[in-house]
Design an enzyme around this catalytic site. Structure first.
Site, short mmCIF file in Angstrom:
data_model
loop_
_atom_site.label_atom_id
_atom_site.label_comp_id
_atom_site.label_asym_id
_atom_site.label_seq_id
_atom_site.Cartn_x
_atom_site.Cartn_y
_atom_site.Cartn_z
N TYR A 47 15.63 -96.21 43.20
CA TYR A 47 15.65 -96.76 41.84
C TYR A 47 16.97 -97.47 41.56
O TYR A 47 18.05 -96.95 41.83
CB TYR A 47 15.45 -95.63 40.81
N GLY A 54 14.17 -98.94 34.29
CA GLY A 54 13.32 -98.37 33.25
C GLY A 54 11.85 -98.53 33.59
O GLY A 54 11.42 -98.24 34.72
N HIS A 77 21.72 -106.44 28.90
CA HIS A 77 21.95 -105.29 28.02
C HIS A 77 23.21 -105.45 27.16
O HIS A 77 23.52 -104.57 26.36
CB HIS A 77 22.03 -104.00 28.84
N ASN A 189 25.12 -96.88 33.07
CA ASN A 189 24.23 -95.73 32.96
C ASN A 189 25.01 -94.43 32.85
O ASN A 189 25.55 -93.95 33.85
CB ASN A 189 23.33 -95.72 34.21
N ARG A 289 41.03 -66.46 -0.59
CA ARG A 289 41.06 -65.18 0.12
C ARG A 289 40.27 -65.19 1.42
O ARG A 289 40.62 -64.49 2.38
CB ARG A 289 40.52 -64.09 -0.82
#
Length: 509
Positions: A47, A54, A77, A189, A289
């Site tokens: 891949y 994708g 991108h 990535n 407190r």
């Protein structure tokens, strides 16, 4: 063993301009991983090396287009929108991205690490817009903008100017990276942008906690509280680490104070507790407190955030993972940002609580019928004619209200996209940016609180009785804003006190 990077080391690079160094062993391991992948990839379908990305992964890419494939993901991108991230955020993201490659699990050419290291140290900052990441296949869009500059395209911020990346790289004697196997996909990535922003958030949030802790001692001094709320036996009786750390810090801050009362002297002595009604409160309001119990969980949340962020810094967060030790390449989802998204939501919620505490302490100081010892709104002028710090409460309250709105967890918000390939996403970078908004807001509220604490100190003429730690804070505020009697503007002083809170060296973590 890969070189470990700590959150503290990243902070030194970002805020003290320490050099970012990659050791020789790490570079050698990265080189070995690159050579393994280059050999292993021959005649295999892997891949992002010889397939599309994708949903396009079902299409094989021919060998004569493999370099083009890597350039295509970077260019296509680079489509972010909005204002650019700050230089600090981008440099933090660059360190986080470099740290992924330093794990020697990515198969990138070592020149990628070298160029990132050089750009970090020379403050060559890529243009990365705020909007674009869904945080699932990592910060694809925003990291693509980083990669774009590394191939000599896009623009960078350098010495106060936006300039073409190629021009600045050449001016600094640097060469853009080449494409060898999978450099395009690997740079784009991963979770580095959300992680980098998270590290910067943690730096500022831990400073806020320091000042919230100090303010909580100071306001108890003003109130003349009994000091047993921070006593070691009381807090040790509750086995929560953060609470006990905060209580111990408060005891350190309170050392030398002449304002805090001893219960055993005032109420446990039969000769002094003869009244039927006590004008001085036997127990202070919760915002005074219960501060160890309120800030303790914040401390623990920030400590857990440091652990998560350091885990992410020292992880390989791209896909696939290249493992020379087992002689294999593994496909999975280390790029998914859920760890950072959930972490930043928790940091955001904890910081909202800091803002809420500061706003309630401010209300105590301003509300004369509650505190019973101070003029309304710390007005040292003529009541009716002058307003004191009345209007400052509007700013603090509205800003705190926005924080409460932003407290809604973003981690649970997912919109499927990418042809439903990314069918559940983290929105981690959005979460980190929302946490940043809360942190920035809280600094503004804290600034107003510190101005009010100084004004209240003058109303009661307590300066000489303060602990050294709170007296030092008073002095710093009064350099910026002298005691107010007449009505003048406050907005410049709020900004200046905020700047002091962010940058004073006094804050511990």
């Amino acid at each position: 063993m890969s070189q470990e990077i700590s959150v503290d080391a990243v902070e030194k690079c970002l805020f003290s301009d320490a050099e970012f160094v990659v050791d020789r062993t790490t570079m050698d391991a990265a080189g070995d991983c690159y050579r393994f992948l280059k050999s292993f990839a021959s005649e295999k379908v892997i891949y992002g090396i010889n397939t599309g990305f994708g949903p396009m992964a079902q299409w094989r890419v021919s060998d004569d287009h493999l370099a083009e494939l890597q350039y295509n993901i970077i260019r296509s991108h680079s489509c972010g929108a909005g204002e650019p991230l700050s230089d600090t955020d981008v440099r933090a993201a660059m360190i986080a991205r470099c740290a992924t490659f330093m794990q020697a699990k990515s198969g990138v050419h070592p020149e990628v690490i070298t160029l990132l290291q050089q750009m970090i140290n020379l403050h060559i900052v890529p243009f990365i817009p705020q909007h674009g990441s869904v945080g699932a296949s990592g910060d694809l869009v925003q990291l693509a903008h980083m990669a774009l500059c590394m191939i000599g395209e896009g623009k960078v911020h350098y010495r106060g100017e936006w300039r073409p990346a190629a021009e600045v790289l050449a001016e600094c004697g640097l060469k853009p990276i080449g494409i060898h196997v999978r450099e395009g996909l690997s740079i784009c990535n991963g979770t580095s942008v959300m992680t980098g922003i998270g590290v910067v958030n943690l730096h500022h949030a831990r400073r806020l906690l320091h000042f919230a802790t100090l303010a909580s001692v100071w306001i108890n001094e003003i109130a003349g509280s009994f000091d047993d709320w921070m006593a070691e036996p009381l807090n040790a009786a509750r086995r929560q680490h953060g609470q006990n750390v905060i209580a111990a810090r408060m005891r350190d801050f309170a050392a030398g104070s002449q304002c805090l009362l001893k219960r055993e002297h005032e109420l446990y002595d039969p000769s002094r507790n003869t009244s039927e009604y006590f004008d001085h409160k036997v127990q202070a309001y919760y915002s005074l407190r219960c501060t160890p119990q309120i800030l303790g969980p914040v401390y623990d949340t920030y400590a857990e955030s440091k652990r998560v962020l350091e885990g992410e810094l020292n992880s390989a967060t791209d896909n696939p993972i290249v493992d020379p030790a087992t002689g294999n390449v593994y496909h999975g989802g280390n790029f998914h940002g859920d760890y950072i998204s959930l972490d930043q939501d928790k940091m955001k919620i904890a910081t909202v609580r800091v803002a809420m505490l500061a706003e309630r302490q401010l209300n105590y100081l301003f509300h004369d019928r509650i505190n019973g010892i101070l003029p309304p709104f710390l007005n040292m002028g003529t009541l009716g004619l002058n307003y004191g710090m009345q209007a400052c409460q509007f700013t603090a309250t509205s800003t705190t209200a926005e924080c409460q709105t932003l407290a809604m967890p973003n981690y649970v918000h997912s919109i499927p996209n990418n042809n439903d390939n990314q069918d559940i996403v983290s929105m981690g970078t959005n979460t980190a940016l929302l946490a940043r908004r809360v942190i920035d807001n809280t600094y503004q509220v804290m600034s107003i609180l510190y101005m009010a604490l100084a004004q209240a100190t003058d109303c009661l003429d307590l300066y000489s009785k303060l602990a050294p730690a709170t007296r030092e804070a008073y002095d710093a505020v009064r350099v910026i804003m002298p005691a107010r009697v007449t009505d003048e503007t406050f907005y410049n002083q709020i900004a200046e006190v905020e700047n002091w809170l962010r940058h004073t060296c006094a804050a511990d973590k």
